[in-house]
Scaffold this motif. Structure first.
Motif, short mmCIF file in Angstrom:
data_model
loop_
_atom_site.label_atom_id
_atom_site.label_comp_id
_atom_site.label_asym_id
_atom_site.label_seq_id
_atom_site.Cartn_x
_atom_site.Cartn_y
_atom_site.Cartn_z
N ARG A 265 39.24 122.22 2.45
CA ARG A 265 38.20 123.06 3.05
C ARG A 265 38.46 123.24 4.55
NH1 ARG A 265 32.37 120.97 1.11
NH2 ARG A 265 33.18 119.00 1.97
N GLY A 266 38.94 122.18 5.20
CA GLY A 266 39.28 122.29 6.62
C GLY A 266 40.37 123.32 6.86
N ALA A 267 41.37 123.37 5.97
CA ALA A 267 42.45 124.35 6.11
C ALA A 267 41.94 125.76 5.91
CB ALA A 267 43.56 124.03 5.12
N LEU A 268 41.03 125.95 4.95
CA LEU A 268 40.52 127.29 4.64
C LEU A 268 39.62 127.85 5.73
CD1 LEU A 268 39.76 126.82 0.84
CD2 LEU A 268 41.51 128.32 1.83
N VAL A 269 38.93 126.98 6.48
CA VAL A 269 38.00 127.49 7.50
C VAL A 269 38.62 127.51 8.90
CG1 VAL A 269 35.98 126.74 6.20
CG2 VAL A 269 36.95 125.22 7.94
N THR A 270 39.85 126.97 9.05
CA THR A 270 40.48 126.95 10.38
C THR A 270 41.85 127.62 10.40
OG1 THR A 270 41.59 124.81 10.03
CG2 THR A 270 39.34 124.77 10.93
N ALA A 287 30.61 120.62 18.98
CA ALA A 287 29.54 121.18 18.16
C ALA A 287 28.80 122.30 18.87
CB ALA A 287 28.57 120.07 17.75
N GLU A 288 28.61 122.17 20.17
CA GLU A 288 27.86 123.18 20.90
C GLU A 288 28.62 124.50 20.96
OE1 GLU A 288 26.78 121.75 24.71
OE2 GLU A 288 25.53 120.11 23.95
N ALA A 289 29.91 124.43 21.25
CA ALA A 289 30.72 125.65 21.35
C ALA A 289 31.19 126.14 19.99
CB ALA A 289 31.92 125.41 22.27
N GLY A 290 31.16 125.26 18.99
CA GLY A 290 31.64 125.64 17.66
C GLY A 290 33.14 125.85 17.62
N ILE A 291 33.89 124.96 18.24
CA ILE A 291 35.35 125.07 18.26
C ILE A 291 35.96 123.70 17.98
CG2 ILE A 291 35.40 126.99 19.90
CD1 ILE A 291 36.20 124.94 22.05
N ARG A 303 45.63 124.50 21.58
CA ARG A 303 44.84 125.72 21.39
C ARG A 303 43.45 125.36 20.90
NH1 ARG A 303 47.60 125.53 16.44
NH2 ARG A 303 46.37 126.10 14.61
N HIS A 304 42.55 126.30 21.01
CA HIS A 304 41.17 126.12 20.57
C HIS A 304 40.90 127.10 19.42
CE1 HIS A 304 40.50 123.56 24.02
NE2 HIS A 304 40.95 124.52 24.81
N VAL A 305 40.41 126.58 18.32
CA VAL A 305 40.13 127.39 17.14
C VAL A 305 38.62 127.55 17.00
CG1 VAL A 305 40.38 127.58 14.64
CG2 VAL A 305 42.22 126.57 16.02
N ALA A 306 38.17 128.79 17.02
CA ALA A 306 36.74 129.07 16.87
C ALA A 306 36.35 128.94 15.39
CB ALA A 306 36.43 130.48 17.37
N LEU A 307 35.15 128.40 15.16
CA LEU A 307 34.67 128.17 13.81
C LEU A 307 33.52 129.12 13.49
CD1 LEU A 307 34.52 124.26 13.89
CD2 LEU A 307 36.31 125.67 12.84
N ALA A 308 33.52 129.63 12.26
CA ALA A 308 32.37 130.38 11.76
C ALA A 308 31.29 129.37 11.35
CB ALA A 308 32.79 131.25 10.59
N PHE A 315 32.54 120.66 9.84
CA PHE A 315 32.99 119.68 10.83
C PHE A 315 31.83 118.85 11.36
CE2 PHE A 315 36.83 122.15 10.67
CZ PHE A 315 37.82 121.25 11.00
N ALA A 316 30.64 119.43 11.41
CA ALA A 316 29.48 118.64 11.83
C ALA A 316 29.21 117.52 10.84
CB ALA A 316 28.26 119.55 11.97
#
Length: 432
Positions: A265-270, A287-291, A303-308, A315-316
């Motif tokens: 699931r981590g691979a599919l969302v990142t 958690a605040e920035a969602g990255i 690098r920084h990966v943004a999360l939907a 990740f939370a």
């Protein structure tokens, strides 16, 4: 390639046969300060190179025998043209030595030595992917070319190896205790199988050339011309993208065991690589920035990966109650995931989910990027998320999936011709 200089007195066997034997060579000037000579003896002739240094001193090198009595082989017996090529190698190497860049050849350096030196240098720089490249070189390059001295390596020998590698059976994963490596033959009638083997051969050629170039720049060989002449297979690396549909992704995740399911699931969302995921720690999730912050990547740059929303929720939940230094993804026994722990559980889950061919973490990465491309996300954004060095790789793999102005214009403008019959038969979906 440099043009050969002509000299009617020594550039053919018949011309050299008319010359009297003498100690002083018959010289031909190749360029300023560089000359090649033919010394004729009682039992045949030899080629000699001469370089004049900046201080006026002359430097000589015996190149080998002339082809007066034997046919040239490019190793010990040289034609006039081959002798010029050997002389140019001496000129380049000696010039480097005189300029303080190290000796042209510090001793016999085999291809295996060049590979070992190259991989050691990459490890010293912290380069990624060294383990896989070393493994591939030990399996495919060293057995065929390893014992050959780099200075005696010819373009033909490299081309023959490249051709043989493209036709060789595919190596399969084999238990350490096995006495023989398992292989699978290549179906010569399957164009995609042939393309895949040629693509593998091209990647190995890239590794070989990089190692030989490193040896050349370190002054262990006089010229890089033999491998510069060798070109990779054309149209072998065309993008063949396999990605999962939404339903396939769900089936795969549900088929995984609990601890491994989190990793999938981590691979599919990142879209992160397996190694990047297994190194993530709780502190890497903001958690605040969602990255998430990928500190160690294949490109060597963070690098920084943004999360939907779905990724942020995942990740939370995984980092709740974890110390900052704790790994986010761990095995069921609490241990870290290793370098080769992913494929067997992924094969098992693919069988349960009825995915053919079985999924890999690279396919999961393609799934993430393909979903973004089909939603019209700019290639530059996808490239940044994936950690590509620039957009060329991203465009090569995913640009055809993006909404296209050309495609939309064609669909809107082309009239219906009425040549296709209506039907209520629904075709079965084929795997991509």
């Amino acid at each position: 390639m440099a043009r050969n200089v002509r000299n009617p007195k020594i550039d053919s066997r018949s011309a050299r046969a008319k010359l009297p034997a003498r100690r002083e060579p018959y010289w031909t000037v190749i360029s300023a300060g560089c000359a090649m000579g033919y010394r004729k003896g009682a039992k045949g002739g030899t080629w000699i190179a001469r370089l004049r240094g900046d201080d006026g001193r002359q430097h000589y090198e015996a190149l080998g025998a002339s082809d007066d009595a034997r046919d040239p082989d490019g190793l010990t017996v040289f034609s006039f043209a081959e002798a010029q090529e050997a002389a140019r190698k001496f000129f380049a190497g000696k010039a480097r030595e005189l300029a303080g860049h190290g000796a042209s050849i510090s001793g016999p350096c085999s291809v295996k030595d060049a590979l070992d030196d190259y991989f050691s240098a990459r490890e010293g720089r912290g380069s990624k992917g060294v383990r896989a490249d070393r493994y591939a070189a030990d399996a495919r390059i060293a057995p065929e070319l390893g014992t050959i001295e780099v200075g005696k390596l010819t373009s033909k020998r490299i081309r023959d190896w490249l051709s043989a590698t493209a036709k060789a059976p595919k190596l399969l994963r084999t238990k350490k205790a096995a006495s023989k490596r398992a292989t699978r033959a290549v179906d010569a009638k399957d164009p995609d199988a042939v393309r895949a083997r040629r693509s593998t051969a091209n990647r190995l050629l890239t590794v070989l050339k990089a190692a030989l170039n490193h040896a050349f720049h370190e002054g262990k060989v006089a010229s890089d011309e033999p491998w510069r002449k060798v070109k990779p297979f054309r149209e072998a690396d065309s993008a063949v993208i396999r990605y999962l549909s939404t339903s396939e992704s769900v089936r795969l995740a549900n088929a995984c065991e609990l601890a491994f399911r989190d990793l999938v699931r981590g691979a599919l969302v990142t879209g992160c690589r397996y190694g990047e995921l297994t190194r993530l720690r709780a502190a890497d999730f903001n958690a605040e920035a969602g990255i998430i912050s990928v500190r160690l990547s294949k490109a060597g740059k963070p690098r920084h990966v943004a999360l939907a929303d779905e990724g942020r929720a995942l990740f939370a939940s995984l980092t709740a109650g974890r110390a900052p230094q704790d790994l986010i993804f761990r095995r069921a026994d609490g241990a870290a995931w290793g370098a080769s722990h992913q494929q067997r559980p992924l094969d098992k889950a693919s069988t349960i989910a009825k995915l053919e061919p079985p999924a890999t973490f690279h396919i999961l990465r393609h799934t993430y990027a393909s979903a973004l491309a089909m939603k019209g996300v700019p290639m530059g954004v996808i490239s940044a998320q994936m950690g590509h060095s620039d957009t060329r790789m991203t465009e090569r793999h995913y640009a055809h999936l993006a909404p296209s102005y050309v495609a939309e214009t064609i669909r809107a403008a082309l009239p219906a011709l009425g040549i296709v019959d209506d039907t209520n038969v629904a075709p079965l979906k084929r795997p991509r």
